[in-house]
Design a protein around this motif. Structure first.
Motif, PDB file in Angstrom:
ATOM      1  N   VAL A  55       0.843  -1.199   0.000  1.00  0.00           N
ATOM      2  CA  VAL A  55       0.000   0.000   0.000  1.00  0.00           C
ATOM      3  C   VAL A  55       0.877   1.249   0.000  1.00  0.00           C
ATOM      4  CG1 VAL A  55      -1.634   1.343   1.381  1.00  0.00           C
ATOM      5  CG2 VAL A  55      -1.959  -1.114   1.125  1.00  0.00           C
ATOM      6  N   ARG A  56       1.876   1.258   0.867  1.00  0.00           N
ATOM      7  CA  ARG A  56       2.768   2.418   0.956  1.00  0.00           C
ATOM      8  C   ARG A  56       3.577   2.592  -0.326  1.00  0.00           C
ATOM      9  NH1 ARG A  56       6.147   5.582   4.130  1.00  0.00           N
ATOM     10  NH2 ARG A  56       4.903   5.213   5.983  1.00  0.00           N
ATOM     11  N   LEU A  57       4.154   1.509  -0.828  1.00  0.00           N
ATOM     12  CA  LEU A  57       5.098   1.605  -1.940  1.00  0.00           C
ATOM     13  C   LEU A  57       4.414   1.899  -3.273  1.00  0.00           C
ATOM     14  CD1 LEU A  57       7.410  -1.352  -0.886  1.00  0.00           C
ATOM     15  CD2 LEU A  57       7.906   1.093  -0.709  1.00  0.00           C
ATOM     16  N   THR A  58       3.122   1.626  -3.367  1.00  0.00           N
ATOM     17  CA  THR A  58       2.389   1.988  -4.581  1.00  0.00           C
ATOM     18  C   THR A  58       1.723   3.351  -4.457  1.00  0.00           C
ATOM     19  OG1 THR A  58       0.418   0.815  -3.771  1.00  0.00           O
ATOM     20  CG2 THR A  58       1.936  -0.420  -5.199  1.00  0.00           C
ATOM     21  N   GLY A  59       1.955   4.043  -3.336  1.00  0.00           N
ATOM     22  CA  GLY A  59       1.345   5.353  -3.143  1.00  0.00           C
ATOM     23  C   GLY A  59      -0.146   5.285  -2.930  1.00  0.00           C
ATOM     24  N   SER A  60      -0.624   4.163  -2.332  1.00  0.00           N
ATOM     25  CA  SER A  60      -2.070   3.970  -2.170  1.00  0.00           C
ATOM     26  C   SER A  60      -2.530   4.190  -0.732  1.00  0.00           C
ATOM     27  CB  SER A  60      -2.452   2.547  -2.608  1.00  0.00           C
ATOM     28  OG  SER A  60      -2.023   2.288  -3.922  1.00  0.00           O
ATOM     29  N   GLY A  61      -1.692   4.808   0.084  1.00  0.00           N
ATOM     30  CA  GLY A  61      -2.025   4.973   1.486  1.00  0.00           C
ATOM     31  C   GLY A  61      -3.305   5.734   1.732  1.00  0.00           C
ATOM     32  N   LEU A  62      -3.629   6.667   0.847  1.00  0.00           N
ATOM     33  CA  LEU A  62      -4.885   7.420   0.950  1.00  0.00           C
ATOM     34  C   LEU A  62      -5.823   7.064  -0.195  1.00  0.00           C
ATOM     35  CD1 LEU A  62      -3.524  10.911   2.081  1.00  0.00           C
ATOM     36  CD2 LEU A  62      -4.537   9.101   3.486  1.00  0.00           C
ATOM     37  N   GLY A  63      -5.669   5.824  -0.706  1.00  0.00           N
ATOM     38  CA  GLY A  63      -6.571   5.360  -1.758  1.00  0.00           C
ATOM     39  C   GLY A  63      -8.001   5.360  -1.276  1.00  0.00           C
ATOM     40  N   ARG A 212      11.817   8.556   1.103  1.00  0.00           N
ATOM     41  CA  ARG A 212      11.033   9.134   0.009  1.00  0.00           C
ATOM     42  C   ARG A 212       9.719   8.404  -0.247  1.00  0.00           C
ATOM     43  NH1 ARG A 212      11.585   6.830  -5.126  1.00  0.00           N
ATOM     44  NH2 ARG A 212      12.946   5.003  -5.252  1.00  0.00           N
ATOM     45  N   HIS A 213       9.513   7.235   0.348  1.00  0.00           N
ATOM     46  CA  HIS A 213       8.277   6.494   0.120  1.00  0.00           C
ATOM     47  C   HIS A 213       7.252   6.924   1.164  1.00  0.00           C
ATOM     48  CE1 HIS A 213      10.038   4.037  -2.973  1.00  0.00           C
ATOM     49  NE2 HIS A 213      11.030   3.674  -2.152  1.00  0.00           N
ATOM     50  N   ALA A 214       6.563   8.018   0.884  1.00  0.00           N
ATOM     51  CA  ALA A 214       5.630   8.594   1.850  1.00  0.00           C
ATOM     52  C   ALA A 214       4.302   7.854   1.908  1.00  0.00           C
ATOM     53  CB  ALA A 214       5.379  10.062   1.514  1.00  0.00           C
ATOM     54  N   GLY A 215       3.989   7.061   0.892  1.00  0.00           N
ATOM     55  CA  GLY A 215       2.748   6.296   0.890  1.00  0.00           C
ATOM     56  C   GLY A 215       1.639   6.920   0.070  1.00  0.00           C
ATOM     57  N   ASP A 216       1.844   8.146  -0.424  1.00  0.00           N
ATOM     58  CA  ASP A 216       0.832   8.799  -1.236  1.00  0.00           C
ATOM     59  C   ASP A 216       1.519   9.867  -2.080  1.00  0.00           C
ATOM     60  OD1 ASP A 216      -2.245   9.033  -1.605  1.00  0.00           O
ATOM     61  OD2 ASP A 216      -1.593  11.113  -1.369  1.00  0.00           O
ATOM     62  N   SER A 217       0.884  10.212  -3.182  1.00  0.00           N
ATOM     63  CA  SER A 217       1.468  11.207  -4.084  1.00  0.00           C
ATOM     64  C   SER A 217       1.309  12.631  -3.563  1.00  0.00           C
ATOM     65  CB  SER A 217       0.819  11.088  -5.473  1.00  0.00           C
ATOM     66  OG  SER A 217      -0.587  11.269  -5.383  1.00  0.00           O
ATOM     67  N   SER A 218       0.471  12.819  -2.548  1.00  0.00           N
ATOM     68  CA  SER A 218       0.264  14.163  -2.002  1.00  0.00           C
ATOM     69  C   SER A 218       1.439  14.560  -1.120  1.00  0.00           C
ATOM     70  CB  SER A 218      -1.043  14.215  -1.201  1.00  0.00           C
ATOM     71  OG  SER A 218      -0.997  13.312  -0.122  1.00  0.00           O
ATOM     72  N   ASP A 219       1.408  15.766  -0.599  1.00  0.00           N
ATOM     73  CA  ASP A 219       2.493  16.286   0.243  1.00  0.00           C
ATOM     74  C   ASP A 219       2.336  15.733   1.653  1.00  0.00           C
ATOM     75  OD1 ASP A 219       4.621  17.651   1.221  1.00  0.00           O
ATOM     76  OD2 ASP A 219       3.574  19.583   1.406  1.00  0.00           O
ATOM     77  N   VAL A 220       2.898  14.542   1.882  1.00  0.00           N
ATOM     78  CA  VAL A 220       2.790  13.863   3.165  1.00  0.00           C
ATOM     79  C   VAL A 220       3.957  14.277   4.055  1.00  0.00           C
ATOM     80  CG1 VAL A 220       2.766  11.622   4.328  1.00  0.00           C
ATOM     81  CG2 VAL A 220       1.562  11.920   2.154  1.00  0.00           C
ATOM     82  N   HIS A 221       3.665  14.588   5.307  1.00  0.00           N
ATOM     83  CA  HIS A 221       4.696  14.988   6.265  1.00  0.00           C
ATOM     84  C   HIS A 221       5.707  13.866   6.451  1.00  0.00           C
ATOM     85  CE1 HIS A 221       6.609  16.717   9.784  1.00  0.00           C
ATOM     86  NE2 HIS A 221       6.334  15.619  10.480  1.00  0.00           N
ATOM     87  N   ARG A 222       6.990  14.233   6.505  1.00  0.00           N
ATOM     88  CA  ARG A 222       8.050  13.265   6.748  1.00  0.00           C
ATOM     89  C   ARG A 222       8.736  13.592   8.077  1.00  0.00           C
ATOM     90  NH1 ARG A 222       6.721   9.762   5.248  1.00  0.00           N
ATOM     91  NH2 ARG A 222       8.556   8.622   4.590  1.00  0.00           N
ATOM     92  N   ILE A 223       9.403  12.605   8.660  1.00  0.00           N
ATOM     93  CA  ILE A 223      10.124  12.830   9.909  1.00  0.00           C
ATOM     94  C   ILE A 223      11.304  13.764   9.623  1.00  0.00           C
ATOM     95  CG2 ILE A 223      11.495  11.753  11.730  1.00  0.00           C
ATOM     96  CD1 ILE A 223       9.784   9.270  11.440  1.00  0.00           C
TER      97      ILE A 223
END
Length: 339
Positions: A55-63, A212-223
């Motif tokens: 889910v994370r690696l395909t950018g589907s976290g907020l699918g 860099r694998h934030a889980g979604d294509s949107s601007d996801v907060h990183r540590i």
């Protein structure tokens, strides 16, 4: 065709009040069935981590952008949501398969004869960890894939894997008091290895949260931490785990330990080698998704191997009931010889 027996009103009421007891009174699984049920929970605990990584690696976290529904209007993913919606919703549905596996383990443990309360308790611990992680997964979506909640989600999955492995091991043992197979110093070295391995996995979640694998294509907060620095710490901890594993193997050989701990330590070393190769290759190839997914799978194998090493340091023999007839025969005096 198998004829379905008719249930009386009293039996239906009994099944509703205590379904586990109702099943246990009518079904006795074989030891192999109980072991398979426990192993199914282990397999699903690993699979849910791997699919969560997908889910994370395909950018589907907020699918599915909300929870517990997939959207505000729909419980399931719709065709308009496309590939990412299908991936995220599929991972959510896999949680029900995990619940079914854990439920099967609970039912099998409760129905086994004799009933071992410890196995049933371990099954329920798994169930509540799954429920807690499902809620945490919903929070992850609602807070927009906050990396700290994502890390907690992964660590709770690792906790579930730990309990599932202990359950599988306990199914294959008795309920007698644990008997150590090695000395206290060896046991302490093994626990140090387990603690460092736990830190390795925890720091790995920080590496992911800063990567860099934030889980979604949107601007996801990183540590907000230097990724190369935390990656170096992760590598240092990996080498520390390898060094402790080698040291433990030599210590076990020196004290002439049983083959069980030796073999489990060897297995851990081999898993660490494979995981290390994947880790360095993904680092120098700019963390391609397929290798990151393999590395997540490898982290599960590493932790399984660590838990197996810990559990191999003691044994719980099966309690053997005395045979009354044999005992009575042994107590009878021998007949006097004919004079």
């Amino acid at each position: 065709m198998v004829r379905v027996p008719k249930l009386t009103r009293a039996e239906v009421a009994q099944a509703a009040r205590n379904p586990l007891l109702y099943i246990a009174e009518r079904w006795t699984p074989s030891p192999r069935t109980v072991r398979r049920a426990a192993m199914s929970a282990v397999v699903m605990a690993v699979l849910i981590v791997v699919t969560g990584g997908a889910v994370r690696l395909t950018g589907s976290g907020l699918g599915c952008p909300t929870w517990p529904k997939c959207t505000d209007e729909s419980l399931t993913a719709t065709s308009e949501m496309g590939f990412h919606g299908a991936i995220e919703f599929g991972n959510r549905m896999l949680t029900y398969v995990l619940c079914a596996a854990v439920g099967w383990a609970i039912i099998a443990a409760r129905s086994a004869k004799p009933w071992r309360h410890s196995l049933t308790r371990l099954g329920w611990v798994q169930f509540w960890v799954v429920m807690g992680n499902a809620v945490l997964g919903g929070i992850v979506v609602l807070v927009g894939l906050n990396p700290y909640t994502v890390a907690a989600h992964f660590l709770l999955s690792t906790a579930l894997l730990s309990v599932a492995m202990v359950t599988w091991q306990r199914v294959r043992e008795g309920d007698a008091a644990p008997r150590p197979l090695v000395g206290k110093a060896v046991s302490q070295l093994t626990w140090l290895l387990a603690v460092v391995a736990g830190l390795l996995i925890a720091v790995g979640t920080v590496v992911t949260g800063a990567g860099r694998h934030a889980g979604d294509s949107s601007d996801v907060h990183r540590i907000p931490i230097d990724w190369k620095m935390i990656t170096q710490l992760h590598a240092d901890l990996a080498w520390a785990v390898v060094a402790l594993t080698v040291a433990l193997w030599f210590v076990l050989k020196a004290v002439d330990a049983p083959v069980g701990p030796l073999h489990r330590t060897r297995d851990l070393f081999l898993v660490l080698l494979g995981q290390g190769v994947i880790g360095y290759v993904q680092y120098f190839t700019d963390t391609p998704e397929i290798l990151v997914g393999l590395h997540m799978f490898g982290s599960c194998l590493v932790w399984i191997a660590v838990v197996r090493v810990l559990l191999s340091l003691r044994e719980r023999p099966m309690a053997v009931a005395a045979v009354p007839g044999a005992a009575a025969a042994a107590e009878q005096p021998e007949p006097a010889a004919a004079g």
